[in-house]
Design an enzyme around this catalytic site. Structure first.
Site, short mmCIF file in Angstrom:
data_model
loop_
_atom_site.label_atom_id
_atom_site.label_comp_id
_atom_site.label_asym_id
_atom_site.label_seq_id
_atom_site.Cartn_x
_atom_site.Cartn_y
_atom_site.Cartn_z
N ASN A 195 42.68 39.77 47.32
CA ASN A 195 41.33 40.00 46.79
C ASN A 195 40.24 39.80 47.84
O ASN A 195 39.12 39.44 47.52
CB ASN A 195 41.06 39.09 45.58
CG ASN A 195 42.12 39.29 44.51
OD1 ASN A 195 42.56 40.44 44.29
ND2 ASN A 195 42.56 38.23 43.88
N ARG A 196 40.60 39.99 49.06
CA ARG A 196 39.65 39.86 50.18
C ARG A 196 39.08 38.45 50.32
O ARG A 196 38.01 38.27 50.90
CB ARG A 196 38.50 40.90 50.05
CG ARG A 196 38.98 42.35 50.03
CD ARG A 196 39.69 42.68 51.33
NE ARG A 196 40.06 44.08 51.48
CZ ARG A 196 41.31 44.54 51.48
NH1 ARG A 196 42.33 43.73 51.30
NH2 ARG A 196 41.56 45.82 51.68
#
Ligand SMILES: Cc1cc2nc3c(=O)[nH]c(=O)nc-3n(C[C@H](O)[C@H](O)[C@H](O)COP(=O)(O)O)c2cc1C
Length: 217
Positions: A195-196
């Site tokens: 999710n970065r």
């Protein structure tokens, strides 16, 4: 764009790896680098010592290229090049430099900023002598970064040198060739996550001591 083309905007990878937390870091960035470098080598990355070196002219025009990091210790990172090349000339006028190790297969990168200085001639000579004979001749044959008429011209220069210094004969160190050591002022360790929400831990030199700060991904 044609149908066969790969669209980079659709390329997405989820990174799965351990969280890097401040408590688990080494006290100084060179020890932390040693650990990550070993892990990069253990993961069988192709040339984990390849790094992108960015330099700039005194008026701030940047340029980048890949080189091989050949030594590192508490003083910094050493690479070898031609001092009269574009990077060599830029660093002579403006020693500020950035290094980037792009370890994509293990979702890591290390970014160093600092200043570069020439290493001693004795250190350069010791490394030059450890290189294969052909690479030693290559260093003489190439006026790195200058325009050359043709590939044939380069091969002709090499053949001349081969005749002058046959295998087994000691090749002198070219006067314009040598090592540059990058003394770090900041070193960022980047670890990719899902999710970065990546980890970015940056060591910053605070007087004599290293301080670690976490950056938003
Ligand atoms: C994997 C790789 C490793 C390289 N290693 C070196 C190196 O150690 N030293 C070097 O001078 N050039 C190296 N090069 C070539 C440089 O990228 C560059 O073409 C050359 O140094 C001239 O750069 P400049 O004109 O910007 O000074 C390497 C290139 C690649 C792709």
């Amino acid at each position: 764009m044609t149908d066969q083309d790969i669209d980079p905007a659709t390329m997405r990878k989820q990174y799965r790896s351990e969280i890097v937390d401040e408590g688990g870091l080494a006290e100084n960035p060179m020890d932390q680098f040693a650990l990550w470098f070993q892990q990069a080598a253990d993961s069988r990355l192709f040339e984990p010592n390849a790094m992108v070196v960015s330099t700039a002219t005194p008026d701030g025009r940047p340029s980048s290229r890949t080189v091989l990091m050949k030594q590192f210790d508490g003083r910094g990172f050493v690479f070898f090049t031609n001092y009269a090349s574009r990077k060599g000339r830029e660093l002579a006028e403006n020693p500020h430099v950035a290094l980037l190790f792009p370890w994509h297969p293990i979702a890591r990168q290390v970014i160093v900023t600092g200043t570069a200085a020439r290493i001693g001639r004795d250190e350069t000579a010791a490394y030059f002598r450890s290189r294969p004979h052909g690479s030693q001749l290559g260093a003489w044959a190439s006026e790195q970064s200058s325009v050359i008429e043709s590939r044939g011209e380069l091969d002709r220069r090499y053949a001349e040198l081969e005749a002058r210094y046959p295998e087994g004969e000691q090749v002198p160190v070219p006067p314009e060739w040598g090592g540059l050591r990058v003394s770090p002022e900041a070193v960022e360790f980047w670890q990719g996550h899902e999710n970065r929400l990546h980890d970015r831990l940056r060591y910053v030199l605070d007087g004599e001591k290293w301080r670690v700060e976490r950056l938003c991904p």
